[in-house]
Scaffold this motif. Structure first.
Motif, mmCIF file in Angstrom:
data_model
loop_
_atom_site.group_PDB
_atom_site.id
_atom_site.type_symbol
_atom_site.label_atom_id
_atom_site.label_comp_id
_atom_site.label_asym_id
_atom_site.label_seq_id
_atom_site.Cartn_x
_atom_site.Cartn_y
_atom_site.Cartn_z
ATOM 1 N N LEU A 23 0.836 -1.188 0.000
ATOM 2 C CA LEU A 23 0.000 0.000 0.000
ATOM 3 C C LEU A 23 0.876 1.245 0.000
ATOM 4 N N THR A 24 0.308 2.365 -0.417
ATOM 5 C CA THR A 24 1.054 3.620 -0.375
ATOM 6 C C THR A 24 1.148 4.117 1.062
ATOM 7 N N VAL A 25 2.000 5.107 1.252
ATOM 8 C CA VAL A 25 2.120 5.717 2.571
ATOM 9 C C VAL A 25 0.766 6.257 3.018
ATOM 10 N N GLU A 26 0.099 6.986 2.139
ATOM 11 C CA GLU A 26 -1.179 7.594 2.515
ATOM 12 C C GLU A 26 -2.243 6.542 2.804
ATOM 13 N N GLN A 27 -2.269 5.470 2.028
ATOM 14 C CA GLN A 27 -3.246 4.403 2.277
ATOM 15 C C GLN A 27 -3.004 3.749 3.633
ATOM 16 N N ASN A 28 -1.754 3.532 3.960
ATOM 17 C CA ASN A 28 -1.423 2.953 5.258
ATOM 18 C C ASN A 28 -1.883 3.841 6.403
ATOM 19 N N VAL A 29 -1.509 5.114 6.323
ATOM 20 C CA VAL A 29 -1.799 6.025 7.423
ATOM 21 C C VAL A 29 -3.306 6.267 7.525
ATOM 22 N N ALA A 30 -3.987 6.340 6.394
ATOM 23 C CA ALA A 30 -5.438 6.517 6.417
ATOM 24 C C ALA A 30 -6.114 5.309 7.065
ATOM 25 N N TYR A 31 -5.599 4.116 6.812
ATOM 26 C CA TYR A 31 -6.153 2.907 7.428
ATOM 27 C C TYR A 31 -6.007 2.962 8.944
ATOM 28 N N PHE A 32 -4.829 3.361 9.419
ATOM 29 C CA PHE A 32 -4.620 3.462 10.864
ATOM 30 C C PHE A 32 -5.469 4.582 11.465
ATOM 31 N N ALA A 33 -5.711 5.631 10.700
ATOM 32 C CA ALA A 33 -6.588 6.700 11.175
ATOM 33 C C ALA A 33 -8.002 6.169 11.375
ATOM 34 N N THR A 34 -8.447 5.312 10.469
ATOM 35 C CA THR A 34 -9.767 4.703 10.603
ATOM 36 C C THR A 34 -9.839 3.842 11.853
ATOM 37 N N LEU A 35 -8.788 3.048 12.098
ATOM 38 C CA LEU A 35 -8.760 2.200 13.292
ATOM 39 C C LEU A 35 -8.810 3.033 14.564
ATOM 40 N N ALA A 36 -8.186 4.202 14.527
ATOM 41 C CA ALA A 36 -8.141 5.072 15.701
ATOM 42 C C ALA A 36 -9.343 6.005 15.785
ATOM 43 N N ALA A 37 -10.285 5.848 14.829
ATOM 44 C CA ALA A 37 -11.461 6.725 14.769
ATOM 45 C C ALA A 37 -11.049 8.192 14.690
ATOM 46 N N ALA A 38 -9.960 8.432 13.970
ATOM 47 C CA ALA A 38 -9.444 9.792 13.799
ATOM 48 C C ALA A 38 -9.898 10.335 12.448
ATOM 49 N N PRO A 39 -10.055 11.638 12.315
ATOM 50 C CA PRO A 39 -10.452 12.205 11.022
ATOM 51 C C PRO A 39 -9.397 11.942 9.951
#
Length: 246
Positions: free
Chosen positions: A96-112
């Motif tokens: 995955l790209t950097v942004e896809q990775n970080v966006a996935y973790f943001a979803t897990l953390a319920a972060a915007p």
């Protein structure tokens, strides 16, 4: 020892001991980590650094003693969005790209979703956001892992050997990012077996064989041991420990 009461500390440990497989790994540790500080957890491989970090993030059972992290017991549900943990292994999806990775973790953390981009920019990977992790350098991949831990603006970052294997320039960039986080009030506990990294920390926890040898600012450790470097200070503390045990 650093003077910090449990109420003021991001992390406080009292008489902490941990056994694994019936063998002691951590032995009666006492220390406190002040809020907003960069604290280095240092010592040779096998001294218990990773076990201590696993204990503080709530994935290692405590044998005896107590630990408090941001005022709660390790692993408490309320801490899930308040702590970022980066293991020694790169903890991102390489396809995955950097942004896809970080966006996935943001979803897990319920972060915007906006927090994903903020985290990427914080670690200096804005120009590589669309690049797959398997096409990054080792240092860039490590920073991608750090970005994943940063989503949701955690109050405490627990980083296990984040600079291992990095070239000097990348290591400098990563430390610059970590210092900037501390200046914004984030507490960082950073493990390393490279003693020259101690100078980048507000204080260092020196460990050997599961025991805490000292917790002091690096220059104070050098002064109190009458040495000229952290390596020499560490060896001096070991000699003192051996003399006391003799």
């Amino acid at each position: 020892m650093m003077n910090s009461t449990p109420d003021e500390a991001a992390v406080s440990v009292d008489g902490l001991s941990v056994d694994r497989g019936g063998h002691p790994v951590l032995r009666d540790l006492d220390f406190a980590v002040p809020t907003g500080a960069v604290v280095g957890l240092m010592g040779p491989s096998g001294c218990g650094k990773t076990t201590l970090m696993r204990t503080l993030v709530g994935v290692q059972r405590i044998t005896s003693g107590t630990a408090r992290v941001l005022g709660h017991i390790p692993g408490a549900p309320t801490l899930r969005s308040r702590i970022g943990y980066v293991t020694q292994a790169v903890s991102v999806y390489r396809d995955l790209t950097v942004e896809q990775n970080v966006a996935y973790f943001a979803t897990l953390a319920a972060a915007p979703r906006s927090s994903a981009r903020e985290a990427i920019d914080t670690v200096g990977l804005g120009a590589y956001a669309d690049r797959r992790v398997d096409r990054l350098s080792g240092g860039q991949a490590s920073r991608a892992s750090l970005a994943c831990a940063l989503v949701g603006s955690p109050e405490l970052l627990v980083l296990d050997e984040p600079t291992v294997g990095l070239d000097p320039l990348t290591r400098e960039e990563l430390w610059t990012s970590m210092r900037a986080l501390a200046e914004n009030g984030v507490t960082l506990l950073v493990s390393s077996h490279v003693m020259d990294e101690a100078s980048r920390c507000d204080s260092v926890l020196l460990m050997r064989d599961g025991r805490l040898l000292a917790h002091e600012p690096p220059q104070e450790l050098i002064r109190s041991t009458g040495t000229d470097s952290m390596d020499e200070a560490f060896l001096a503390l070991i000699r003192t420990q051996q003399e006391v045990a003799a």
